[in-house]
Design an enzyme around this catalytic site. Structure first.
Site, short mmCIF file in Angstrom:
data_model
loop_
_atom_site.label_atom_id
_atom_site.label_comp_id
_atom_site.label_asym_id
_atom_site.label_seq_id
_atom_site.Cartn_x
_atom_site.Cartn_y
_atom_site.Cartn_z
N TRP A 324 0.83 -1.21 0.00
CA TRP A 324 0.00 0.00 0.00
C TRP A 324 0.87 1.26 0.00
O TRP A 324 0.56 2.24 -0.68
CB TRP A 324 -0.92 -0.01 1.22
CG TRP A 324 -1.57 1.33 1.46
CD1 TRP A 324 -2.48 1.96 0.65
CD2 TRP A 324 -1.34 2.23 2.55
NE1 TRP A 324 -2.83 3.18 1.18
CE2 TRP A 324 -2.15 3.37 2.34
CE3 TRP A 324 -0.53 2.17 3.69
CZ2 TRP A 324 -2.16 4.43 3.22
CZ3 TRP A 324 -0.57 3.23 4.57
CH2 TRP A 324 -1.36 4.35 4.34
N HIS A 325 1.98 1.22 0.71
CA HIS A 325 2.86 2.38 0.71
C HIS A 325 3.52 2.60 -0.64
O HIS A 325 3.80 3.74 -1.03
CB HIS A 325 3.94 2.23 1.79
CG HIS A 325 3.46 2.56 3.18
ND1 HIS A 325 3.18 1.59 4.11
CD2 HIS A 325 3.21 3.75 3.77
CE1 HIS A 325 2.78 2.18 5.23
NE2 HIS A 325 2.78 3.48 5.05
N GLY A 326 3.79 1.53 -1.37
CA GLY A 326 4.40 1.66 -2.69
C GLY A 326 4.99 0.34 -3.17
O GLY A 326 5.29 -0.54 -2.37
#
Length: 394
Positions: A324-326
């Protein structure tokens, strides 16, 4: 200037609440005006994306609740899964776009992640049967509550509506105003003084020191150690400061938005840390991903051991959080690191329970646990920062 304008804009709402009235129409107008201010100028395309996203998610939530209300097969798993997939689809597109294009997705806007979490939580609670009626006005107010729209905290629909439908007593509201003012002032101290100190003044200095003293792949310099601590402090004070702004403004609007940070630096293990750090996000992941996976795995007997079930749940949970962060190696490594830390923490707790009396429990051992946890978390933030990628591979 922003807070000066905000103070003037909120004045009629404050006067109304002090006199036992919630000016719903005026609160809606203030939210609309400040959303326009957030997404004006060069962010106008994000504002358009926000409108399209809002229409899509509101219709999806209404259709799923309508199905739950009218269908004989209320607990159809395929339709529930489809609703969740459709709810997160815009976020997935936005997150995956950088893998295929240097340009950001046209669907993206500031806060899309937090709005998606709200929508998914709403759909899951509809599935659980605790949300039985659809009120479009309240749902839109919940989704687009402007103090929290960009970076949280992540509220829950039923908790928000409980505040929205009621008017606090004068004494209660005066208490909220006091807390709100305190949070805003503390937010200024965190974000614009300490955040500036660590992020703007110190971080470039320790980054430069780490770069000029770097050696091999496993080389550790004092600059790198300094970067780890400085970045960790910057991350906390910057994010906690913003969260305090959002919570403080919410209190002035008569909404008790849940807190996001609770002294994470004194956590005595990693599990305790996640009960203190970015709490609304960690609790969301815990309730809607981890607990539901564990329940599903135990119901269908996917694993023989509860310990194995919990460990697989940790890996799934933190991998999703990392992605989700990357989609870069350091975000994924950050997720795996915390999954392993949670697994080891549980194993250590079980070991201590089996060997009671072997390990002393006093202020010294507690302080050592806090020290070890703090350094473990700071190292994870070093991974999260992406600085190792710059240091080793560029």
């Amino acid at each position: 200037m922003y807070f000066a304008i905000l103070g003037v804009a909120l004045l009629p709402l404050i006067i109304g609440l002090l006199n036992g009235k919630r000016l719903y129409w005026y609160g809606t107008l203030v939210s609309f005006i400040f959303l326009v201010l957030i997404f004006d100028g060069n962010k106008i395309h994000q504002g358009i994306a926000l409108i399209g996203y809002g229409i899509y998610e509101v219709l999806l939530s209404w259709l799923y609740l309508r199905y739950r209300t009218n269908s004989k097969n209320k607990n159809s798993t395929p339709l529930f899964v489809l609703a969740v997939v459709l709810a997160i689809a815009p976020l997935v597109v936005v997150k995956m776009t950088p893998l295929f294009s240097p340009n950001p997705s046209l669907l993206g806007f500031l806060g899309i992640s937090y709005l998606t979490f709200k929508v998914v939580g709403y759909i899951m609670e509809t599935r659980d049967g605790v949300i039985k009626t659809f009120d479009a006005v309240k749902y839109i107010q919940f989704l687009f509550f402007f103090p929290t729209i960009s970076s949280g905290p992540i509220d829950r629909y039923r908790r928000f509506v409980k505040d929205y439908d009621s008017v606090p007593s004068r004494e209660k509201y005066l208490e909220l105003m006091g807390k709100g003012f305190h949070n805003i002032m503390l937010g200024f101290f965190y974000k614009f003084l300490l955040g500036y100190l660590f992020g703007t003044l110190l971080l470039p200095q320790v980054a430069h020191l780490a770069m000029i003293s770097r050696g091999g792949f496993l080389d550790i310099s004092w600059g790198l150690v300094g970067y780890m601590y400085v970045y960790s402090c910057y991350l906390f004070f910057d994010f906690a400061g913003y969260s305090l702004f959002a919570i403080g403004v919410s209190y002035f609007m008569g909404i008790e938005t849940p807190i996001n940070f609770n002294k994470p630096a004194i956590a005595h293990n990693v599990k305790d840390f996640w009960n203190r750090w970015h709490m609304t996000l960690s609790f969301w992941f815990r309730d809607y991903i981890y607990m539901r996976f564990v329940f599903f795995a135990m119901k269908h007997k996917l694993f023989k051991s509860r310990i194995t079930t919990a460990n697989v749940g940790y890996i799934l949970l933190f991998l999703i959080m990392g992605f989700w962060h990357g989609e870069t190696w350091y975000y994924i490594a950050y997720g795996i690191f915390h999954a392993c830390a949670m697994i080891l923490t549980d194993a250590w707790i079980r070991f201590k329970k089996r060997h009671k009396g072997m390990f002393p429990s006093n202020k010294f051992t507690y302080a050592m646990a806090v020290f070890f946890t703090f350094n473990t978390v700071c190292f994870s933030f070093l991974i999260f920062s992406g600085f190792l990628d710059t240091l080793w591979f560029h």
